[in-house]
Scaffold this motif. Structure first.
Motif, short mmCIF file in Angstrom:
data_model
loop_
_atom_site.label_atom_id
_atom_site.label_comp_id
_atom_site.label_asym_id
_atom_site.label_seq_id
_atom_site.Cartn_x
_atom_site.Cartn_y
_atom_site.Cartn_z
N ALA A 176 0.83 -1.20 0.00
CA ALA A 176 0.00 0.00 0.00
C ALA A 176 0.86 1.25 0.00
N LEU A 177 1.94 1.26 0.77
CA LEU A 177 2.82 2.42 0.80
C LEU A 177 3.51 2.64 -0.55
N ARG A 178 3.95 1.58 -1.17
CA ARG A 178 4.59 1.69 -2.48
C ARG A 178 3.62 2.23 -3.53
N ALA A 179 2.37 1.78 -3.44
CA ALA A 179 1.36 2.21 -4.40
C ALA A 179 1.04 3.69 -4.23
N SER A 180 1.13 4.21 -3.01
CA SER A 180 0.79 5.62 -2.79
C SER A 180 1.97 6.57 -2.99
N THR A 181 3.18 6.03 -3.16
CA THR A 181 4.36 6.86 -3.36
C THR A 181 4.49 7.17 -4.85
N PRO A 182 4.63 8.46 -5.22
CA PRO A 182 4.76 8.79 -6.64
C PRO A 182 6.05 8.23 -7.23
N ALA A 183 6.01 7.78 -8.48
CA ALA A 183 7.20 7.25 -9.14
C ALA A 183 8.14 8.39 -9.46
N GLU A 184 9.42 8.12 -9.43
CA GLU A 184 10.42 9.16 -9.72
C GLU A 184 10.76 9.23 -11.17
#
Length: 82
Positions: free
Chosen positions: A74-82
């Motif tokens: 869930a945290l990875r999904a909510s973090t914007p891609a760089e």
């Protein structure tokens, strides 16, 4: 709990097909023999408790890992891609 006094080579019957015989008595313990049908499961109680505890701990660890993995996903999904 039924408490009985038995001497070496004396037995008790449990039901129609289980016989428990006192084989010997020492200062450190009592040796017993159990005559039962092959399909009757016989286990030392401390082993049953230890296995149950290990199974419970393993289940708790598995659930904890599942929760941790779900949170990380869930945290990875909510973090914007760089």
């Amino acid at each position: 709990m039924l408490v009985l006094t038995r001497r070496p080579n004396e037995s008790i019957m449990i039901g129609d097909d289980v016989t428990v015989t006192v084989l010997g008595v020492t200062a450190t313990g009592v040796r017993i023999g159990i005559d039962a049908p092959r399909d009757t499961r016989i286990h030392r109680s401390e082993i049953v408790v230890a296995v149950g505890t290990e199974n419970h701990d393993a289940l708790r660890a598995a659930r904890s890992d599942d929760a941790q993995n779900a949170l990380l996903t869930a945290l990875r999904a909510s973090t914007p891609a760089e």
